[in-house]
Write an enzyme that holds these catalytic residues in place. Sequence first.
Site, short mmCIF file in Angstrom:
data_model
loop_
_atom_site.label_atom_id
_atom_site.label_comp_id
_atom_site.label_asym_id
_atom_site.label_seq_id
_atom_site.Cartn_x
_atom_site.Cartn_y
_atom_site.Cartn_z
N ARG A 33 0.86 -1.18 0.00
CA ARG A 33 0.00 0.00 0.00
C ARG A 33 0.90 1.24 0.00
O ARG A 33 2.06 1.18 0.42
CB ARG A 33 -0.89 0.04 1.25
N LYS A 67 -2.00 -2.01 8.17
CA LYS A 67 -3.10 -1.42 8.92
C LYS A 67 -3.12 -1.95 10.35
O LYS A 67 -2.87 -3.12 10.59
CB LYS A 67 -4.44 -1.73 8.22
N HIS A 122 -1.86 2.21 -5.94
CA HIS A 122 -2.65 1.03 -5.60
C HIS A 122 -2.87 0.13 -6.82
O HIS A 122 -3.14 -1.07 -6.65
CB HIS A 122 -3.99 1.45 -5.00
N ARG A 152 -0.33 -2.46 -6.63
CA ARG A 152 -0.69 -3.49 -5.63
C ARG A 152 -1.74 -4.44 -6.20
O ARG A 152 -1.62 -5.66 -6.05
CB ARG A 152 -1.22 -2.79 -4.37
N HIS A 162 -4.17 -8.81 4.16
CA HIS A 162 -5.62 -8.74 4.35
C HIS A 162 -6.02 -9.51 5.60
O HIS A 162 -5.60 -10.66 5.78
CB HIS A 162 -6.35 -9.34 3.15
N TYR A 177 -9.76 -10.78 -6.34
CA TYR A 177 -8.79 -11.06 -7.40
C TYR A 177 -9.11 -12.35 -8.14
O TYR A 177 -8.64 -12.55 -9.26
CB TYR A 177 -7.37 -11.07 -6.83
#
Length: 302
Positions: free
Chosen positions: A149, A173, A242, A245, A268, A277
């Site tokens: 990211r 995150k 992004h 990514r 994730h 995806y």
Amino acid sequence: MMSGNSRDALATAYLSHLVNERRLSPLTCESYARDIAVLLHFADETSLDQLRIHHIRRFVAQRHGKGFSGKSLARMLSAWRGFYQYLARDHGYTCNPCTGVRAPKSPRTLPHTLSPDEAANLLDFPVDDDPMALRDKAMFELCYSSGLRLAELIGLRPGDLNFSDGTVRVTGKGGKTRIVPIGSQAARVLSEWMKLREVLVKPGATALFVSRYGRNISPRSISHRLKIQAARQGIGANIHPHVLRHSFASHLLQSSGDLRAVQEMLGHASISTTQVYTHLDFQHLAKVYDAAHPRARKKEKP
């Protein structure tokens, strides 16, 4: 009734909580600040402890009427709910008016990705004797190689790179860290950049990637440089970090088929986030089928 200054003080205290206690990234905190500012604007003269669910529903409906997507409204509601949870914990609030309010659904759009050839073309540019071109190549190669990211790229420090085993330590995150492989081409360019960084870096700059003046580079600058490079390479799509990514995830999934591994490398929390995806991969297969299979050819209109 609570004054505007008191409301502003509560918002400031909450944002400080996000930075110092939850240790969210600067970009995430900026997003929260914008969302809380929207709430304060909508609340107008109504005290925060007097807002109820019908107020929140009206605010969301007004925002939706101005064209905001379900995704952005869901993010906004999440910020508001978190704000009220903080107010309940630290300031005695007894009602969270955002509980039970859902954002309107919007059509699910698949993330834009580059084809492998487009990605190779984007990254295939000479650096010559231009320090910033070398830095850009190192940044873009790393983003595509390891699926970072933008905030993760900004947060990297030189010590996060491990050239001996070809990995990078990434803080994602929620402050969660993960170890991600680095591709051989990215490692080569990064090694060259590290030598140049030692010459450029100024005291106080801690980031892996710095500006021509030796200071920590900004997210806006990275996005701008990528757009310029995409235009130079003749890639007309709206390219932003992004996209690299997304392309990393799509290409890795197509070649490996290992959804769980892709989830771990992307950082994730839920595999359902990564499953988008698989839809991208299916789109590619569907196009091949439509173009090649005899039974897929559409009948010509009489």
